[in-house]
Design a protein around this motif. Structure first.
Motif, short mmCIF file in Angstrom:
data_model
loop_
_atom_site.label_atom_id
_atom_site.label_comp_id
_atom_site.label_asym_id
_atom_site.label_seq_id
_atom_site.Cartn_x
_atom_site.Cartn_y
_atom_site.Cartn_z
N GLY A 183 8.41 104.09 18.08
CA GLY A 183 7.28 103.63 19.01
C GLY A 183 7.79 104.00 20.07
O GLY A 183 7.04 103.69 21.31
N VAL A 184 7.13 105.55 20.28
CA VAL A 184 7.20 106.39 20.57
C VAL A 184 6.00 107.05 21.00
O VAL A 184 5.54 107.15 19.82
N ALA A 185 4.97 106.07 22.35
CA ALA A 185 3.63 107.16 21.75
C ALA A 185 2.68 106.21 21.47
O ALA A 185 1.63 107.23 20.32
N VAL A 186 2.57 105.26 21.05
CA VAL A 186 1.80 103.65 20.59
C VAL A 186 -0.10 104.25 20.08
O VAL A 186 -0.18 104.41 21.45
N ILE A 187 0.16 104.44 19.40
CA ILE A 187 -1.93 104.44 19.64
C ILE A 187 -2.66 103.63 18.71
O ILE A 187 -2.26 103.85 17.54
N PRO A 188 -2.58 102.44 19.76
CA PRO A 188 -3.21 102.12 17.97
C PRO A 188 -4.53 101.60 17.62
O PRO A 188 -5.02 102.64 18.09
N PRO A 189 -4.89 101.00 17.15
CA PRO A 189 -6.06 101.80 16.10
C PRO A 189 -7.28 101.60 16.52
O PRO A 189 -7.82 102.37 16.70
N GLU A 190 -7.92 100.79 17.11
CA GLU A 190 -8.82 100.20 18.15
C GLU A 190 -9.29 102.18 18.96
O GLU A 190 -10.09 102.15 19.53
N ALA A 191 -7.69 102.12 19.68
CA ALA A 191 -7.79 103.12 20.44
C ALA A 191 -8.03 104.70 19.99
O ALA A 191 -8.89 104.83 20.16
N ALA A 192 -7.39 104.58 18.60
CA ALA A 192 -7.46 106.20 18.08
C ALA A 192 -9.05 106.09 17.29
O ALA A 192 -9.64 107.07 17.74
N ILE A 193 -9.59 105.15 16.78
CA ILE A 193 -10.84 105.24 16.25
C ILE A 193 -11.60 105.22 18.07
O ILE A 193 -12.84 106.12 18.40
N ASN A 194 -11.52 104.69 19.50
CA ASN A 194 -12.48 104.83 20.31
C ASN A 194 -12.21 106.46 20.87
O ASN A 194 -12.96 107.47 21.78
N LEU A 195 -10.67 106.78 21.16
CA LEU A 195 -10.44 108.90 20.95
C LEU A 195 -11.00 109.84 19.91
O LEU A 195 -10.69 111.09 20.27
N SER A 196 -12.10 108.98 19.01
CA SER A 196 -12.03 109.78 17.63
C SER A 196 -11.59 110.47 17.07
O SER A 196 -11.41 111.89 16.18
N LEU A 197 -9.39 110.49 17.07
CA LEU A 197 -9.54 110.70 16.36
C LEU A 197 -9.03 110.26 14.75
O LEU A 197 -10.20 109.51 14.65
N THR A 198 -9.16 112.06 14.53
CA THR A 198 -9.03 111.49 12.81
C THR A 198 -8.23 112.52 12.19
O THR A 198 -6.94 112.83 13.08
N GLY A 199 -7.61 112.29 10.63
CA GLY A 199 -6.55 113.52 10.05
C GLY A 199 -5.68 112.24 10.11
O GLY A 199 -5.34 110.92 10.40
N GLY A 200 -4.36 112.90 9.64
CA GLY A 200 -3.00 111.92 9.41
C GLY A 200 -3.27 111.31 10.78
O GLY A 200 -2.47 110.25 10.55
N SER A 201 -2.81 111.50 11.87
CA SER A 201 -2.78 111.03 13.57
C SER A 201 -3.34 109.40 13.39
O SER A 201 -3.11 108.82 13.40
N LEU A 202 -4.92 109.55 12.67
CA LEU A 202 -5.29 108.46 12.76
C LEU A 202 -5.08 107.21 11.92
O LEU A 202 -5.03 106.57 12.10
N ARG A 203 -4.67 107.95 10.95
CA ARG A 203 -4.16 107.32 9.49
C ARG A 203 -2.71 106.69 9.47
O ARG A 203 -2.43 106.00 9.18
N ALA A 204 -2.34 107.67 10.84
CA ALA A 204 -0.60 106.89 10.77
C ALA A 204 -0.73 105.34 11.65
O ALA A 204 0.49 104.80 11.84
#
Lengths: 417, 415
Positions: free
Chosen positions: B223-244
């Motif tokens: 529960g620390v530093a949660v990045i929800p999926p929408e935010a992750a996509i908007n931030l262009s997160l990729t790799g394991g962090s995106l899949r997490a």
């Protein structure tokens, strides 16, 4: 490689250990044998107290030095590596090399630091860390060449121990404040935050045994345990709480937030270098050694061997050396602390506060009330023993029942189809 | 990030948009972390505004490791550029070699022989395992656990030894060439790889046991530093962090390259989006990598010896022994060494999946022997921009953990 010179490695190690251990044991035996039959003086002469105080400080500093070596070697063993083994045989001179290094390093004082407090803080830390050890009894009366094997026998012993060891925390506060550095400030804030949370549980956890024994004198607590059995049998929850909070007091790994190397780069000692930094380390280890001596004294029968062993004729006579059992018990707890350091993660400071205020403090209070009831109604001590057993059962059941389900996360299959 | 000067001069907690701002009115402390700091994984510098130990705002400052690789590559031939590529992401350097080579190969239309493809996949996954091991070891070190670090580096050492054997280098193994590989695998190499992957599953279980069952780790990471999926996509997160974060996107499956579509593996996806899942997903990915390596080894054994480079003499150097008998070979050799090859006019981008996320080289060719422009889509750089988002409102002690969980490599960020 020369085949003829190869010895069985374990045999060689055993020989080395014997070579170092045998003189130590012999010395202990001599000290015990030299006890004159009739020595009736209530307290030791002042010069003797002085000698013993010197011995305690000297012993503590040596123990600190070798504690660093033992810790590094043990941690290395836990961490699949070798540890320091180059300086001297098996790395035995490593502490000496470390000491020389830390003394001759450049001693920096931060330009905008509060210079007086900056210099004073490590001294406060180490001075008050050393002060408590003298109370711990290492054997029966007159076991030290006809004198008492403790520096001073205080009737308010336990109170004194806490008063002094709490002042030692001031060293950390002041160091963090005087460094005029934000990291140090955060470190010292953390140490004060954790202090007020664990200290209450620490104090109250010890009220119960004190109530039962009816004395704050460490020597009398040991004697009581000789009469009635070890306090851990009657005071298991208090023992557990005290063990945990001792770790917090020595700022050891699960609770080493004041000096969290990863985020605070050393915390309160960020700006310290050279011998001043070494003094902080010294204080931490001396706290650890004191805690490892205090826990057996309070809960594990002090310097006496386990009662049932005294009944066995041969062993009871052979291993009745007064100092031996104390050293064994200290070593046991030191090993435990090192083991914990090699195993556990660090708590966040708000988690430590929740843990101390929310878990340990109510537990300590409840146990204190229970044992107060037992003492007040003059029920037999065995009731507390059964209660201890019950608390162990309840705790185990609690852990098993409320264990968070942490199933192996199952990956979603067939990605990209 | 441009600050409102009004807010700058009167720093109070109200100035920050934090949902659970402390009620107590207190001053904001601005703390500089890095670039020399043990837990910023290189020379990342972040400036945090703290209220007590709660982070109100975090500003990363990057560029301390900027080396101008992209600009330098404009003045090197396509083959020489391969010297720069592994130096960007020094933990998963094979991925950069591969991404660059794939782009150039697409530009010149080189055909990579199947044996070279399989070797590339095998080494890329080995390198990914080494990178994830560093991630786990140093990441758990940030939690205050000393021991997992040494265990993780034990296996990484084995991988580095393999790379040293195959390429002569442990880090910057310059093993890939445009159109294939530098040379074939040493004999008995596959046997060693098989030994490695035979023991690896048990070792991965061991790493997992080192932290996943720890209640302290659970409390600190869940529960620390949660990045929800929408935010992750908007931030262009990729790799394991995106899949997490629950988004199922892996370039190896979405846009297969180097023959990944022919391997049987799964893409682990977790839904927590917190530090815990970002740590755990690397463990799961290592398991999948082992699966891929096993298949690649089987394929290599089935293929037997064969060419490891595109036979097109305009792209790859002729075999050494031909230089003594064939004039043509000498000419090709001379042209390639002195000048390099000339791709056609065009632009190319091939996405790949590095240990950190989507990695690709965008190369513009003006028909010369050197790239007109090279732009690296570096996963660490892009992932790092989610750090201010993820760190908002967390504790100071968690900041280092969040940085570790996003797995930035500063060489990859600054290039």
């Amino acid at each position: 490689m020369n085949q003829t010179q190869q010895k069985h490695p374990r045999l060689g190690r055993l020989q080395t250990r014997l070579a170092f251990g045998a003189p130590l044991l012999a010395g202990l035996a001599l000290a015990a044998e030299a006890t004159p039959a009739a020595s009736s003086s209530a307290t030791d002469p002042l010069w003797m107290v002085g000698i013993k105080a010197f011995l305690v400080i000297f012993g503590l500093l040596t123990a600190f030095a070798y504690m660093t070596l033992i810790e590094r070697r043990l941690l290395a063993r836990i961490q699949v590596r070798q540890g320091p083994n180059r300086v001297g045989p098996g790395g035995l001179l490593q502490p000496l090399a470390d000491a020389i290094k830390s003394i001759f390093k450049e001693d920096l004082v931060v330009a905008r630091a509060d210079k007086v407090v900056f210099v004073l803080a490590p001294m406060i830390s180490v001075t008050f860390a050393v002060l408590t050890f003298g109370l711990i009894p290492f054997g029966p009366k007159d076991a030290f060449f006809g004198y008492d094997p403790w520096v001073i026998d205080l009737d308010v012993g336990l109170l004194y121990v806490f008063a002094v060891s709490e002042i030692a925390i001031y060293g950390i506060f002041l160091a963090g404040w005087a460094s005029n550095s934000k990291y140090s400030l955060l470190g010292s804030l953390r140490s004060s935050a954790s202090l007020i949370s664990y200290e209450l549980a620490l104090g109250i956890s010890l009220l119960a045994p004190v109530l039962l024994v009816g004395s704050l004198n460490l020597r009398e607590i040991v004697e009581w345990q000789h009469q009635n059995g070890w306090l851990i049998l009657y005071m298991l929850p208090a023992f557990a709480i005290f063990l945990l909070t001792s770790m917090a007091e020595a700022a050891r790994t699960p609770f080493d937030l004041p000096e969290a190397e990863q985020e605070l780069v050393g915390g309160y000692n960020t700006e310290y270098s050279s011998i001043k930094w070494a003094l902080f380390q010294m204080a931490e280890y001396i706290h650890l050694i004191t805690a490892s001596a205090l826990i057996p004294t309070l809960f594990l029968g002090g310097w006496r061997m386990p009662g049932f062993m005294e009944q066995i004729p041969l062993i009871g006579g052979l291993f009745a050396l007064p100092y031996l059992w104390m050293f064994v018990k200290i070593a046991l707890f030191l090993f435990f602390f090192i083991w914990v350091r090699g195993t556990l993660f660090r708590l966040r400071y708000d988690q430590l506060m929740v843990f101390s205020w929310g878990r340990l403090f109510p537990l300590a209070l409840a146990w204190f009330l229970l044992s107060a009831l037992v003492v007040a109604f003059k029920w037999p001590v065995a009731v507390l023993g059964w209660l201890s057993l019950l608390s162990l059962v309840v705790f185990s059941a609690y852990v098993i029942l409320t264990a968070k389900p942490r199933p192996r996360p199952l990956p979603r299959m067939g990605a990209g189809d | 990030m441009v600050r409102d000067p009004q807010k700058l001069h009167s720093p109070s907690v109200e100035a920050y948009d934090i949902a659970d701002a402390p009620e107590l009115k207190s001053e904001v402390m601005t703390l500089n972390v890095g670039p020399q700091h043990p837990s910023t994984h290189g020379v990342l510098r972040v400036v945090v505004d703290l209220s007590g130990e709660q982070i109100l705002r975090l500003t990363p400052h990057i560029g301390y490791l900027h080396t101008g690789f992209e600009k330098n590559m404009e003045h090197r031939t396509y083959t020489q550029c391969l010297t720069y590529t592994p130096r960007m992401d020094y933990l998963h350097s094979f991925s950069h070699d591969l991404a660059y080579a794939l782009s150039v190969e697409k530009l010149v239309g080189a055909q990579v022989p199947p044996r070279a493809q399989a070797i590339r996949v095998m080494l890329n996954e080995l390198s990914r395992i080494a990178s994830h091991l560093v991630f786990l070891g140093t990441g758990l070190l940030d939690f205050g656990a000393l021991t997992p670090f040494f265990y993780a580096f034990r296996e990484r050492e084995a991988v580095l030894d393999l790379f040293e054997w195959v390429s002569g280098q442990r880090f910057h193994h310059n093993y890939i060439r445009i159109g294939g590989l530098k040379e074939d695998l040493p004999p008995e190499f596959l046997g060693e790889v098989k030994k490695f992957i035979a023991q690896m599953p048990a070792r991965i279980d061991e790493y997992e046991a080192l932290f996943r069952e720890s209640p302290i780790f659970y409390e600190r990471a869940r529960g620390v530093a949660v990045i929800p999926p929408e935010a992750a996509i908007n931030l262009s997160l990729t790799g394991g962090s995106l899949r997490a974060s629950g988004v199922n996107y892996d370039v190896r499956k979405a846009y297969p390259y180097a023959g990944y579509e022919t391997y049987d593996f799964d893409v682990p996806v977790l839904t927590g989006g917190d530090v815990f899942d970002r740590m755990v997903i690397r463990i799961l990915e290592m398991r999948e990598s082992v699966k891929i390596i096993r298949q690649a080894v089987e394929r290599l054994e089935a293929l037997g010896p064969g060419p490891i480079r595109d036979p097109n003499p305009q792209i790859s150097l002729p075999p050494r022994h031909l230089l003594e008998t064939s004039m043509e070979a000498v000419i090709y050799h001379f042209k390639l060494v002195t000048e390099g090859f000339h791709p056609a006019l065009g632009e190319v981008y091939v996405p790949t999946e590095s240990a950190r996320g989507e990695l690709g080289y965008y190369i513009v060719s003006d028909g010369g022997s050197m790239p007109y422009r090279v732009k690296v889509r570096a996963p660490s750089f892009v992932n790092l921009q989610s750090l201010p988002y993820a760190c908002k409102g967390v504790q100071m002690a968690d900041m280092v953990v969040v940085i570790a969980s996003l797995d930035p490599v500063m060489g990859d960020v600054d290039r």
